[in-house]
Scaffold this motif. Structure first.
Motif, mmCIF file in Angstrom:
data_model
loop_
_atom_site.group_PDB
_atom_site.id
_atom_site.type_symbol
_atom_site.label_atom_id
_atom_site.label_comp_id
_atom_site.label_asym_id
_atom_site.label_seq_id
_atom_site.Cartn_x
_atom_site.Cartn_y
_atom_site.Cartn_z
ATOM 1 N N UNK A 188 4.401 -13.929 -5.060
ATOM 2 C CA UNK A 188 4.273 -14.328 -3.671
ATOM 3 C C UNK A 188 5.167 -13.566 -2.719
ATOM 4 N N UNK A 189 6.139 -12.840 -3.252
ATOM 5 C CA UNK A 189 7.100 -12.187 -2.373
ATOM 6 C C UNK A 189 6.930 -10.671 -2.342
ATOM 7 N N UNK A 190 5.686 -10.220 -2.560
ATOM 8 C CA UNK A 190 5.353 -8.831 -2.277
ATOM 9 C C UNK A 190 5.010 -8.743 -0.793
ATOM 10 N N UNK A 191 5.585 -7.790 -0.106
ATOM 11 C CA UNK A 191 5.388 -7.641 1.340
ATOM 12 C C UNK A 191 4.105 -6.853 1.597
ATOM 13 N N UNK A 192 3.202 -7.441 2.370
ATOM 14 C CA UNK A 192 1.953 -6.760 2.704
ATOM 15 C C UNK A 192 1.791 -6.565 4.218
ATOM 16 N N UNK A 193 2.736 -7.083 5.001
ATOM 17 C CA UNK A 193 2.703 -6.892 6.454
ATOM 18 C C UNK A 193 4.144 -6.779 6.940
ATOM 19 N N UNK A 194 4.561 -5.574 7.280
ATOM 20 C CA UNK A 194 5.976 -5.318 7.568
ATOM 21 C C UNK A 194 6.503 -6.154 8.726
ATOM 22 N N UNK A 195 5.682 -6.414 9.722
ATOM 23 C CA UNK A 195 6.137 -7.202 10.882
ATOM 24 C C UNK A 195 5.552 -8.612 10.846
ATOM 25 N N UNK A 196 5.238 -9.098 9.656
ATOM 26 C CA UNK A 196 4.607 -10.406 9.525
ATOM 27 C C UNK A 196 5.582 -11.554 9.698
ATOM 28 N N UNK A 197 5.114 -12.777 9.528
ATOM 29 C CA UNK A 197 5.971 -13.950 9.695
ATOM 30 C C UNK A 197 7.087 -13.992 8.654
#
Length: 387
Positions: free
Chosen positions: A254-263
């Motif tokens: 669950x903690x793979x980043x897929x949106x750098x400026x996400x929530x």
């Protein structure tokens, strides 16, 4: 096995010390008896499949019968000589407790030697509360579970909870959203409270271990179990073996980043799959939640070349078809893109090179429903007996 159960206390139930009584060869025989099911297996077949001598098998099976774990169950016609006596596992001879400590609920199962649940209990739980409250709740629920079943002999308790944690030592690490648990020796504390040997693992690992026993996952399959509930994690079975990683930290899916400026996520990062997925669920946008989960699953398929994706967790179970179909759609699109025609190098214009479109990795709902993790937690104990 890593993270072996601690020694039982003096108040442990009869049979709780069985893990210390059997050797490797007995575990092999027990495993074959379990796999044979109702059909049973003869001593000669056990000798052939284990490589042990018939005399050794006779001694082991005699001990298992004396312990009540195996029983003779008729004879099987032979192609030559006298009919062979068939032996079967006695499922109710011992039991294992499986405990799922979720963030707001505890689920306990009492499983027989085949892994089938004989009793189930659920109760509210605040995993973010102090350790004493959580331990008291677990002890109360396990005691009630065993009492309701008539107090059968129990081998031990498998406990599954949010991670990360150290499976080998039974110590919790920085659990997302519950920092006060960091460094707490949960396995040993629960063993003392329950009066049973305890094996501790992450919820997703326990679930994946239990699911690996299903016939469709047998034979060295590789699959990922994706658990979307109050959080998001993965349990990985690679080549038929649960993969925890060298530091027992694998599966923090669950903690793979897929949106750098996400929530912002509870883990402190931004744009994690978990944060994006749960935010979409919170606003009622299930198609987006399933699509995000599917994109993350496609990344996992690309990275590990797994055979199958299984979905579970309360959020998935609340909308099972939506999530299954949404994730499957993303994986199908991913497979089609991976199989699109390429170009061949040459002096002239590039020529199209036909390529077969690979089949999409299948997606299915994990068996067990809301019990998947608790069932797998019981399997943490049973695995120590049969392997």
């Amino acid at each position: 096995m890593p993270g072996a159960p601690v020694a039982p206390s003096a108040s442990a139930a009869p049979g709780a010390n069985l893990l210390a009584l059997r050797g490797h060869n007995a575990a092999l025989v027990l495993g074959l008896l379990r796999a044979a099911g109702e059909e049973g297996v003869s001593r000669l077949e056990l000798a052939e499949r284990t490589g042990l001598t018939p005399q050794a098998v006779s001694k082991i099976t005699a001990r298992l019968r004396a312990d009540g774990l195996a029983a003779e169950a008729g004879r099987r016609a032979s192609t030559g000589g006298k009919p062979r006596t068939v032996l079967r596992l006695v499922p109710g001879a011992r039991h294992a407790v499986g405990v799922h400590l979720d963030r707001d609920e505890i689920t306990c199962v009492l499983a027989d030697l085949t892994g089938r649940p004989a009793a189930v209990r659920r109760a509210p739980l605040d995993f973010g509360a102090d350790a004493g409250t959580v331990l008291a709740t677990a002890a109360r629920e396990v005691a009630a579970l065993r009492d309701a079943a008539g107090g059968p002999p129990v081998l031990g308790a498998g406990v599954a909870c949010p991670g990360p944690l150290d499976h080998a030592t039974g110590v919790l690490r920085q659990v997302t959203g519950a920092p006060k648990w960091a460094g707490f020796p949960l396995r040993d504390a629960l063993a003392e409270r329950l009066g049973l040997p305890v094996v501790l693992d992450k919820d997703t690992n326990a679930a994946a271990l239990g699911l690996s026993r299903a016939p469709e996952e047998a034979g060295g399959a590789s699959f990922a179990y994706l658990h979307l509930g109050t959080g998001l994690g993965a349990g990985l079975v690679l080549g038929g073996t649960l993969y925890r990683g060298p530091h027992t930290g694998a599966g923090e899916f669950g903690h793979q980043v897929v949106q750098l400026d996400g929530p912002r996520c509870d883990c402190g990062r931004r744009g994690c799959v978990e944060a994006l997925c749960l935010a979409a669920v919170a606003r009622g946008d299930l198609p987006s939640a399933a699509r995000v989960l599917g994109v993350a699953a496609a990344n996992l398929v690309e990275l590990l070349d797994i055979d199958r994706v299984l979905l579970g967790g309360r959020t998935v179970l609340a909308h099972p078809e939506r999530f299954r179909d949404g994730v499957a759609r993303v994986l199908a699109d991913h497979a089609a893109l991976r199989g699109r025609p390429g170009t061949a190098p040459g002096d002239g214009p590039a020529a199209a090179v036909p390529a077969a479109v690979p089949a999409a990795v299948p997606v299915a709902l994990a068996r067990g429903g809301s019990r998947t993790v608790a069932d797998g937690a019981a399997e943490l104990v049973l695995t120590g007996l049969f392997r």
